[in-house]
Enzyme design. Structure first.
Site, mmCIF file in Angstrom:
data_model
loop_
_atom_site.group_PDB
_atom_site.id
_atom_site.type_symbol
_atom_site.label_atom_id
_atom_site.label_comp_id
_atom_site.label_asym_id
_atom_site.label_seq_id
_atom_site.Cartn_x
_atom_site.Cartn_y
_atom_site.Cartn_z
ATOM 1 C CG ASN A 559 -1.914 -1.136 1.197
ATOM 2 O OD1 ASN A 559 -2.613 -1.331 0.225
ATOM 3 N ND2 ASN A 559 -1.950 -1.911 2.261
ATOM 4 C CE1 TYR A 560 0.076 4.500 3.621
ATOM 5 C CE2 TYR A 560 0.145 2.253 4.465
ATOM 6 C CZ TYR A 560 -0.458 3.499 4.407
ATOM 7 O OH TYR A 560 -1.602 3.736 5.127
ATOM 8 C CG LEU A 561 7.073 0.271 0.539
ATOM 9 C CD1 LEU A 561 7.856 -0.988 0.860
ATOM 10 C CD2 LEU A 561 7.871 1.507 0.945
#
Length: 602
Positions: A559-561
């Site tokens: 979700n964030y990388l």
């Protein structure tokens, strides 16, 4: 599909989609060397404006959990030492608890209390009069029955397992795909979760509550007007049928624990999902171009005469530096005392002018999203420390730290700083830039693949720590570590014996000086080298496991990388992408795998 004269391989399948704005980059390269038909670039042509996501959507609807099967007559529930035949509704809920007897959750007071309260609501009047105390309830036969049933399923002959697999595949084929604008797209989660007991993450106050069975009457269906509306199960009807092409969900319902809306969505590998992902990371990359100006401005605002500006600037500093969530207001009925940056109270922080050799330290201690505890001691800049002291003056512990700020004010300010900017964009940006910097720092190009993977996981762990992605150690952790240690011990013994054999072979060659003895010695050398490499891989695996036992690496990875950082790293250092991303993740990030070179910079 390989176009004549074009050096770029374009894979166009149900599992591999390209984001529309990627196509112009490729078209310039391809058109220079081929006369490919413009129809090839269909993703670009299908990019609708005005919020429209699709023109045609048809699907089968969700797959519902099977009805409850009563326990056999020889399996009993006991109360106060006596067998009790429960009504079907009460028995079903009792099986939820019985299945979890060996789980840590059932030892927690909140779980027991919530379960018992909800269970009693499913009982008949007679059952409620009899069953008044959980400690007098005996679920051991129920637990044993389901444990043995599970073990029997594992022990099924290969042919039986194949039959079950074929049945699962048949359901997947019927319910797991939809037709979206003329293309067969995979659906992500077409099965509605069966009823059970809510677990939650961390010490969630609602753990143990009953998740009710979802019925067709609870479900809203979304499809196009021209499509065939899916048939509900016999004897039932849908709550509503909508034709909303500005959203990408196929069905939705509201679950009873936290009154949150659940959705059936397209698979992450679908074109629409891939495009959304790509745009999300491009927004975070845009922040890279203005973040230095934003940081300079909030530093100026720390000295503003307006208290509102000061509070906003300090909150933004925390969101930037610590990747804190903004902290939206809780849903109605939500009892968990969870907070984010804007809703921090005075009691959630402690200030230390000096601590452990560091100056201006702030100690955070609060429950964040999903009731996961956030505990951190952070040295901050002097102006931030002075402002925090000012914000806390003449306030009680339960008072708001940022009493002139809320998420609406902060979000409006973020939008003014950059179009599309939110607290989550900061989180995505800082997570991705941290991964990229850590990979540069930790990766040694001379290492073997196993050591490089350890470096990658360490870089990922730095991100997970930044984002506070925790998990409880897996139930099987100790056993799995013991098994790994057994393998290491056996490999060390094997290496010891191999070295002895090599020593003997060297002595034999020294004495004989023959071609045969030389070959034998070289063979033993290679054997020792091979075993040493195998031993090193096992030790790296053990180190990796131990370091990550309480850190959830998957959340940040999914979700964030920005996946292009990972793909570029894999290509640059010769690490097979399947060593980092599993099959599902490779499908989700197909767009990144296909478009990224080893020189990509976030």
């Amino acid at each position: 599909m390989l176009y004549r004269g074009c050096r770029i391989l374009l894979t166009l399948s149900a599992g591999t989609r390209w984001a529309p704005r990627v196509w112009p980059q490729l078209r310039g390269v391809c058109m220079a060397s081929t006369r490919a038909s413009p129809a090839v670039f269909r993703w670009e042509e299908e990019h609708y404006e005005d919020g429209m996501k699709w023109k045609f959507l048809e699907h089968r609807g969700p797959y519902f959990a099977p009805p409850y099967e009563p326990l056999p007559d020889d399996v009993s529930f006991y109360y106060d030492g006596k067998p009790v035949k429960l009504s079907p509704g009460a028995e079903e809920v009792a099986t939820f608890y019985g299945k979890m007897l060996d789980h840590e959750y059932t030892t927690k007071e909140a779980f027991q209390k919530n379960f018992f309260a909800d269970w009693r609501e499913q009982m008949t009047n007679e059952e409620r009069k009899l069953i008044k105390h959980l400690h007098k309830c005996e679920f051991s036969e129920i637990h044993k029955y389901f444990f043995e049933k599970n073990e029997a399923r594992k022990a099924l002959p290969k042919e039986e397992k194949q039959k079950l697999k074929e049945e699962t595949n048949k359901i997947q084929e019927e319910y797991g795909y939809c037709i979206l604008d003329g293309h067969r797209e995979k659906i992500g989660n077409f099965k509605i979760e069966p009823p059970g007991l809510f677990r939650g993450r961390g010490d969630h106050p609602k753990m143990g509550m009953l998740k009710l069975r979802i019925m067709p009457e609870d479900v809203i269906i979304n499809c196009s007007k021209e499509s065939k509306v899916p048939d509900p199960p016999p004897g039932h009807k849908w709550k509503e049928v909508r034709c909303d092409n500005t959203v990408t969900w196929l069905a939705s319902w509201t679950e009873n624990i936290q009154s949150s809306i659940k959705y059936i969505m397209l698979n992450p590998s679908s074109k629409l999902k891939g495009e959304k992902d790509w745009q999300k990371y491009e927004t975070a990359r845009r922040l890279k171009g203005v973040v230095s100006d934003i940081r300079a401005q909030y530093r100026v605002d720390w000295k503003s005469r307006e208290m509102k500006k000061r509070q906003r600037a300090v909150a933004l500093y925390f969101i930037d530096k610590l990747a804190l969530r903004a902290g939206n207001e809780k849903e109605e009925g939500e009892t968990a005392d969870t907070v984010g940056c804007c809703s921090l109270r005075v009691e959630h922080i402690q200030l230390y002018p000096e601590l452990d050799g560091q100056q201006y330290v702030v100690e955070f201690d609060f429950l964040g999203k999903d009731s996961i505890r956030y505990y951190n001691k952070v040295p901050v800049e002097k102006e931030v420390f002075k402002n925090l002291k000012l914000f806390m003056e003449n306030k009680n512990p339960e008072d708001d730290l940022f009493d002139r700020l809320n998420t609406s004010i902060l979000n409006k300010h973020l939008q003014d700083l950059m179009d599309g900017l939110t607290a989550k964009v900061f989180r995505t940006y800082n997570a991705s830039i941290t991964l990229q910097n850590q990979l540069k720092e930790l990766t040694n190009g001379e290492d073997n693949v196993a050591a490089k993977i350890l470096s990658y996981n360490r870089a990922n762990r730095a991100v997970a720590l930044l984002c506070n992605h925790q998990r409880a150690p897996p139930k099987t952790f100790e056993k799995s570590m013991q098994n790994l240690q057994t393998k290491i011990d056996a490999k060390e013994q094997q290496l010891k014996e191999a070295k002895k054999e090599l020593k003997s072979a060297k002595a034999e060659h020294k004495a004989r000086k023959s071609e045969k003895s030389k070959k034998e010695m070289e063979k033993k050398k290679k054997q020792v080298a091979r075993i040493e490499e195998q031993l090193m891989k096992l030790k790296l695996q053990a180190t990796d496991k131990e370091e990550n036992k309480q850190i959830a690496l998957g959340t940040s990875k999914l979700n964030y990388l920005d996946p292009r950082i990972t793909v570029a790293w894999c290509k640059k250092y010769g690490v097979p992408i399947e060593k980092i991303y599993n099959k599902t993740q490779r499908e989700k990030f197909a767009w990144a795998i296909d478009m990224t070179s080893e020189n990509f910079e976030f």
